[in-house]
Design a protein around this motif. Structure first.
Motif, PDB file in Angstrom:
ATOM      1  N   ALA A 209       0.812  -1.054   0.114  1.00 14.20           N
ATOM      2  CA  ALA A 209      -0.171  -0.103  -0.187  1.00 14.20           C
ATOM      3  C   ALA A 209       0.841   1.415   0.145  1.00 14.20           C
ATOM      4  CB  ALA A 209      -0.926   0.256   1.175  1.00 14.20           C
ATOM      5  N   GLU A 210       2.108   1.359   0.622  1.00 12.42           N
ATOM      6  CA  GLU A 210       3.067   2.216   0.721  1.00 12.42           C
ATOM      7  C   GLU A 210       3.522   2.724  -0.220  1.00 12.42           C
ATOM      8  OE1 GLU A 210       3.122   4.813   2.633  1.00 12.42           O
ATOM      9  OE2 GLU A 210       5.234   5.571   1.928  1.00 12.42           O
ATOM     10  N   ALA A 211       3.951   1.386  -1.060  1.00 12.36           N
ATOM     11  CA  ALA A 211       4.710   1.815  -2.508  1.00 12.36           C
ATOM     12  C   ALA A 211       3.785   2.264  -3.548  1.00 12.36           C
ATOM     13  CB  ALA A 211       5.147   0.043  -2.906  1.00 12.36           C
ATOM     14  N   LYS A 212       2.497   1.778  -3.477  1.00  6.28           N
ATOM     15  CA  LYS A 212       1.661   2.341  -4.549  1.00  6.28           C
ATOM     16  C   LYS A 212       1.285   4.024  -4.276  1.00  6.28           C
ATOM     17  CE  LYS A 212      -2.559   0.341  -5.214  1.00  6.28           C
ATOM     18  NZ  LYS A 212      -3.596  -0.313  -4.609  1.00  6.28           N
ATOM     19  N   ARG A 213       1.258   4.324  -2.976  1.00  7.78           N
ATOM     20  CA  ARG A 213       1.162   5.498  -2.499  1.00  7.78           C
ATOM     21  C   ARG A 213       2.267   6.554  -2.904  1.00  7.78           C
ATOM     22  NH1 ARG A 213       2.184   9.464   0.920  1.00  7.78           N
ATOM     23  NH2 ARG A 213       4.130   8.254   1.784  1.00  7.78           N
ATOM     24  N   GLN A 214       3.584   5.922  -2.911  1.00  4.92           N
ATOM     25  CA  GLN A 214       4.622   6.642  -3.236  1.00  4.92           C
ATOM     26  C   GLN A 214       4.797   6.654  -4.805  1.00  4.92           C
ATOM     27  OE1 GLN A 214       8.318   5.607  -1.325  1.00  4.92           O
ATOM     28  NE2 GLN A 214       7.586   5.637   0.739  1.00  4.92           N
ATOM     29  N   LEU A 215       4.341   5.772  -5.633  1.00  8.28           N
ATOM     30  CA  LEU A 215       4.338   5.684  -7.102  1.00  8.28           C
ATOM     31  C   LEU A 215       3.353   6.461  -7.492  1.00  8.28           C
ATOM     32  CD1 LEU A 215       5.318   1.919  -7.433  1.00  8.28           C
ATOM     33  CD2 LEU A 215       6.689   3.864  -8.086  1.00  8.28           C
ATOM     34  N   TYR A 216       2.254   6.915  -6.780  1.00  7.73           N
ATOM     35  CA  TYR A 216       1.178   7.881  -7.329  1.00  7.73           C
ATOM     36  C   TYR A 216       1.799   9.183  -7.829  1.00  7.73           C
ATOM     37  CZ  TYR A 216      -2.711  10.795  -7.733  1.00  7.73           C
ATOM     38  OH  TYR A 216      -3.725  11.622  -8.305  1.00  7.73           O
ATOM     39  N   GLY A 217       1.202   9.375  -9.142  1.00  6.63           N
ATOM     40  CA  GLY A 217       1.980  10.729  -9.795  1.00  6.63           C
ATOM     41  C   GLY A 217       2.849  10.109 -10.890  1.00  6.63           C
ATOM     42  N   LYS A 218       3.746   9.097 -10.562  1.00  6.06           N
ATOM     43  CA  LYS A 218       4.485   8.556 -11.762  1.00  6.06           C
ATOM     44  C   LYS A 218       3.514   7.678 -12.455  1.00  6.06           C
ATOM     45  CE  LYS A 218       7.798   6.433 -13.985  1.00  6.06           C
ATOM     46  NZ  LYS A 218       8.413   7.084 -15.141  1.00  6.06           N
ATOM     47  N   VAL A 219       2.616   6.970 -11.573  1.00  3.77           N
ATOM     48  CA  VAL A 219       1.507   6.173 -12.443  1.00  3.77           C
ATOM     49  C   VAL A 219       0.088   6.707 -11.631  1.00  3.77           C
ATOM     50  CG1 VAL A 219       2.665   4.200 -13.296  1.00  3.77           C
ATOM     51  CG2 VAL A 219       1.712   4.276 -10.768  1.00  3.77           C
ATOM     52  N   GLY A 220      -1.047   6.168 -11.944  1.00  2.00           N
ATOM     53  CA  GLY A 220      -2.287   6.435 -11.213  1.00  2.00           C
ATOM     54  C   GLY A 220      -2.458   5.172 -10.232  1.00  2.00           C
ATOM     55  N   ILE A 221      -3.193   5.346  -9.071  1.00  3.89           N
ATOM     56  CA  ILE A 221      -3.659   4.267  -8.387  1.00  3.89           C
ATOM     57  C   ILE A 221      -5.074   4.516  -8.058  1.00  3.89           C
ATOM     58  CG2 ILE A 221      -1.109   4.295  -7.101  1.00  3.89           C
ATOM     59  CD1 ILE A 221      -2.714   5.432  -4.878  1.00  3.89           C
ATOM     60  N   ASP A 222      -5.545   3.099  -7.768  1.00  4.51           N
ATOM     61  CA  ASP A 222      -6.830   2.869  -7.441  1.00  4.51           C
ATOM     62  C   ASP A 222      -7.144   3.936  -6.305  1.00  4.51           C
ATOM     63  OD1 ASP A 222      -5.495   1.264  -6.211  1.00  4.51           O
ATOM     64  OD2 ASP A 222      -7.010  -0.412  -6.538  1.00  4.51           O
ATOM     65  N   LEU A 223      -6.530   3.372  -5.225  1.00  3.28           N
ATOM     66  CA  LEU A 223      -6.783   3.856  -3.872  1.00  3.28           C
ATOM     67  C   LEU A 223      -5.868   3.393  -2.725  1.00  3.28           C
ATOM     68  CD1 LEU A 223      -9.343   1.762  -2.051  1.00  3.28           C
ATOM     69  CD2 LEU A 223      -9.808   1.756  -4.363  1.00  3.28           C
ATOM     70  N   PHE A 224      -5.840   3.877  -1.596  1.00  2.31           N
ATOM     71  CA  PHE A 224      -5.001   3.204  -0.628  1.00  2.31           C
ATOM     72  C   PHE A 224      -5.738   1.813  -0.006  1.00  2.31           C
ATOM     73  CE2 PHE A 224      -3.101   3.176   3.654  1.00  2.31           C
ATOM     74  CZ  PHE A 224      -1.660   3.199   3.142  1.00  2.31           C
ATOM     75  N   ALA A 225      -5.491   0.736  -0.320  1.00  8.29           N
ATOM     76  CA  ALA A 225      -6.141  -0.336   0.290  1.00  8.29           C
ATOM     77  C   ALA A 225      -5.067  -1.143   0.896  1.00  8.29           C
ATOM     78  CB  ALA A 225      -6.573  -0.937  -0.973  1.00  8.29           C
ATOM     79  N   GLY A 226      -4.929  -0.694   2.231  1.00 12.64           N
ATOM     80  CA  GLY A 226      -3.806  -1.517   3.157  1.00 12.64           C
ATOM     81  C   GLY A 226      -4.526  -2.635   3.862  1.00 12.64           C
ATOM     82  N   PRO A 227      -3.737  -2.948   4.959  1.00  9.95           N
ATOM     83  CA  PRO A 227      -4.429  -3.953   5.866  1.00  9.95           C
ATOM     84  C   PRO A 227      -5.971  -3.716   6.318  1.00  9.95           C
ATOM     85  CG  PRO A 227      -2.061  -3.286   6.666  1.00  9.95           C
ATOM     86  CD  PRO A 227      -2.411  -2.409   5.465  1.00  9.95           C
ATOM     87  N   THR A 228      -6.525  -4.977   6.215  1.00  5.79           N
ATOM     88  CA  THR A 228      -7.895  -4.850   6.353  1.00  5.79           C
ATOM     89  C   THR A 228      -8.368  -4.356   7.666  1.00  5.79           C
ATOM     90  OG1 THR A 228      -8.305  -6.962   4.794  1.00  5.79           O
ATOM     91  CG2 THR A 228      -9.965  -6.400   6.461  1.00  5.79           C
ATOM     92  N   GLU A 229      -9.559  -3.663   7.569  1.00  2.63           N
ATOM     93  CA  GLU A 229     -10.149  -3.071   8.672  1.00  2.63           C
ATOM     94  C   GLU A 229     -11.717  -3.616   9.025  1.00  2.63           C
ATOM     95  OE1 GLU A 229      -8.016   0.901   8.086  1.00  2.63           O
ATOM     96  OE2 GLU A 229     -10.199   0.855   7.788  1.00  2.63           O
ATOM     97  N   THR A 230     -12.113  -3.799   9.899  1.00  2.00           N
ATOM     98  CA  THR A 230     -13.653  -4.183  10.064  1.00  2.00           C
ATOM     99  C   THR A 230     -13.947  -3.669  11.349  1.00  2.00           C
ATOM    100  OG1 THR A 230     -14.970  -5.847   9.486  1.00  2.00           O
ATOM    101  CG2 THR A 230     -13.574  -6.331  11.416  1.00  2.00           C
ATOM    102  N   LEU A 231     -15.514  -2.991  11.189  1.00  2.97           N
ATOM    103  CA  LEU A 231     -16.234  -2.693  12.234  1.00  2.97           C
ATOM    104  C   LEU A 231     -17.471  -3.223  12.062  1.00  2.97           C
ATOM    105  CD1 LEU A 231     -17.093  -0.265  14.161  1.00  2.97           C
ATOM    106  CD2 LEU A 231     -17.904   1.047  12.228  1.00  2.97           C
ATOM    107  N   VAL A 232     -17.977  -3.726  13.352  1.00  2.00           N
ATOM    108  CA  VAL A 232     -19.245  -4.344  13.353  1.00  2.00           C
ATOM    109  C   VAL A 232     -20.217  -3.330  14.271  1.00  2.00           C
ATOM    110  CG1 VAL A 232     -20.431  -6.356  14.214  1.00  2.00           C
ATOM    111  CG2 VAL A 232     -18.315  -6.818  13.257  1.00  2.00           C
ATOM    112  N   ILE A 233     -21.174  -3.099  13.684  1.00  2.00           N
ATOM    113  CA  ILE A 233     -22.341  -2.213  14.503  1.00  2.00           C
ATOM    114  C   ILE A 233     -23.434  -3.090  14.793  1.00  2.00           C
ATOM    115  CG2 ILE A 233     -23.874  -0.179  14.156  1.00  2.00           C
ATOM    116  CD1 ILE A 233     -21.886   1.016  12.306  1.00  2.00           C
ATOM    117  N   ALA A 234     -23.653  -3.204  16.125  1.00  2.00           N
ATOM    118  CA  ALA A 234     -24.749  -4.257  16.609  1.00  2.00           C
ATOM    119  C   ALA A 234     -25.584  -3.823  17.604  1.00  2.00           C
ATOM    120  CB  ALA A 234     -23.927  -5.651  16.868  1.00  2.00           C
TER     121      ALA A 234
END
Ligand SMILES: NC(=O)c1ccc[n+]([C@@H]2O[C@H](COP(=O)([O-])OP(=O)(O)OC[C@H]3O[C@@H](n4cnc5c(N)ncnc54)[C@H](O)[C@@H]3O)[C@@H](O)[C@H]2O)c1
Ligand SMILES: [Zn+2]
Length: 445
Positions: A209-234
């Motif tokens: 995710a960090e490599a994509k962030r640093q390469l942004y500009g040289k190439v396009g990227i989709d989004l910052f998609a790093g380690p998964t997160e989850t939130l359960v609302i219950a």
């Protein structure tokens, strides 16, 4: 006011970790830029014990991987890919090219043009995440990208058959067995053996995710998609402790840096969920990752009502948000920051991750404040064009343009308008700006 029954031991340590990752990635990308394939091969050998002659799979190697899967495996992959492709097509059809006459004789339009080459990263360090191949490669193909390159690391010392099968069936044009920074770096910067791409997509660990962030500009990227997160609302009507615990650990299993958060209006449910988590951690085969993630980044928050849960959830801006309450649609109608919503107890993040058809590559690290997940639109450039169909329209726009250029002091811009006003029949409009107008009009006169 909301109360925290549990906070993660390491939630506040993240910035230091990020600095170390940033520096590692900077060094690695500079090395790939300087030494190309040699640097890539060295890094792959060091991190993944993998340094073959060629990282590109031949047709024979692809077939070998397909042959290692059962007929049922292939059918299951095809089912998932059909769902992803179908929804991607529906989303593509929702994007219209436009062309309209906005003033008499003035035609404005836009076209959605696919990028020429996309590099799709498929994570495979801890688990061979074949689903990411559908999410990136199929979506790029539905968008109309002509060259789709894909990289996944080796798994247990060789190409992961299920990932390769998914990449092949999704329609990838080039498949490389290459992981981490070296994969995204090679695709973006190009080497002697890999031609560079125009954009990078797909999820990955903190390094990817960090490599994509640093390469942004040289190439396009989709989004910052790093380690998964989850939130359960219950709440107690929509959920119980066993279900909440299963869904929290199900995503904490991604890795020891994956936050899992329970947000509830019921203290009883919160306490029951925490007990169930301890119980499940004694039997879940992936408890090593999930248990560490829960200890370090797990949180349990008790809020007063649904409105307060919406405020807290928007602040967290989690990648995945599962809503198991009496009225899930209240969250659909009121929440603004989330990667994807999973509404009601009948569905869950795993359905989205693997098979249901929505894209699983989603924003992490609060990127959900400004973007949704990967979809066909990310591969398309919305490019505008204009035509002026009549002399009168050119003269009319030209007169406004000339005066507005004068306000900005732009003599050259003003003259682009003036020459057309003179040629296409309007009255001649002398340049009214601060630069020498007579000299400019004289050239043309
Ligand atoms: N945001 C999303 O949409 C989404 C979706 C699915 C998965 N994910 C995330 O993807 C990640 C997958 O991670 P993974 O590690 O299993 O696989 P990965 O393929 O992302 O990373 C593996 C690579 O990391 C590199 N690496 C490992 N340690 C390194 C080090 N110390 N220095 C430099 N490089 C190193 C290696 O080259 C290896 O090939 C998980 O964090 C998961 O949560 C995110
Ligand atoms: Zn997941």
């Amino acid at each position: 006011m909301a109360r925290w029954l549990k906070r993660g031991d390491k939630t506040n340590e993240k910035p230091t970790v990020l600095t170390q990752v940033r520096e590692t990635v900077e060094r690695a990308l500079a090395d790939i830029a300087a030494r190309g394939d040699d640097a890539v091969r060295e890094m792959s050998g060091k991190f993944d014990g993998w340094a073959p002659e060629s990282f590109l799979l031949s047709d024979r190697e692809k077939q070998d991987c397909l042959d290692q899967l059962s007929a049922q495996d292939l059918k299951d992959i095809e089912f998932a890919q059909t769902q992803v492709r179908n929804f991607a097509r529906i989303q593509r059809d929702s994007m219209k090219d436009v062309e309209v006459e906005t003033l008499p004789g003035v035609v404005l339009g836009h076209r959605n043009v696919p990028v020429n080459a996309a590099g799709c990263y498929v994570p495979g360090g801890k688990y061979p995440l074949l689903a990411s191949a559908h999410m990136s490669v199929i979506t790029a193909k539905v968008a109309g990208v002509p060259r789709v390159v894909t990289c996944a690391p080796p798994f247990q010392g060789k190409p992961a058959p299920a990932i390769v099968a998914a990449q092949v069936l999704a329609g990838a044009d080039e498949i490389y067995v290459l992981g981490g920074i070296q994969a995204v770096g090679a695709m973006a910067l190009g080497t002697a053996s890999i031609a560079p791409v125009d954009m990078l997509v797909g999820p990955g660990n903190a390094f990817v995710a960090e490599a994509k962030r640093q390469l942004y500009g040289k190439v396009g990227i989709d989004l910052f998609a790093g380690p998964t997160e989850t939130l359960v609302i219950a709440d107690e009507i929509g959920c119980d402790g066993e279900l909440a615990a299963t869904d929290l650990l199900g995503q904490a299993e991604h890795g020891p840096d994956s936050p899992a958060i329970l947000l509830t209006t019921s203290e009883a449910l919160a306490r029951d969920t925490m007990r169930q988590i301890e119980r499940l951690l004694t039997i879940l085969p992936t408890a090593a990752h999930a248990g560490r993630a829960w200890a370090d980044y797990g949180e349990v928050i008790v809020a007063q009502d649904d409105a307060e849960m919406v405020r807290i959830a928007d602040e967290i801006a989690s990648e995945h948000v599962q809503v198991m309450t009496a009225d899930p649609d209240y969250f659909l109608n009121n929440m603004t920051n989330y990667g994807a919503l999973f509404l009601g107890a009948r569905t869950n993040v795993s359905y989205g991750d693997k098979v249901i058809g929505t894209n699983h590559t989603l924003p992490t690290g609060k990127a959900a404040r400004y973007t949704g997940g990967l979809w066909v639109g990310k591969f398309l450039k919305t490019c505008t064009y204009q035509k002026v169909m009549t002399d009168a329209a050119s003269a009319l726009v030209g007169e406004y343009c000339s005066r507005l250029c004068g306000l900005e002091g732009f003599a050259g811009h003003g003259e682009q308008a003036n020459i057309r006003v003179r040629r296409y029949g309007g009255v001649d409009v002398p340049y009214a700006g601060t630069a020498a107008p007579s000299a400019l009009t004289a050239v043309d006169a």
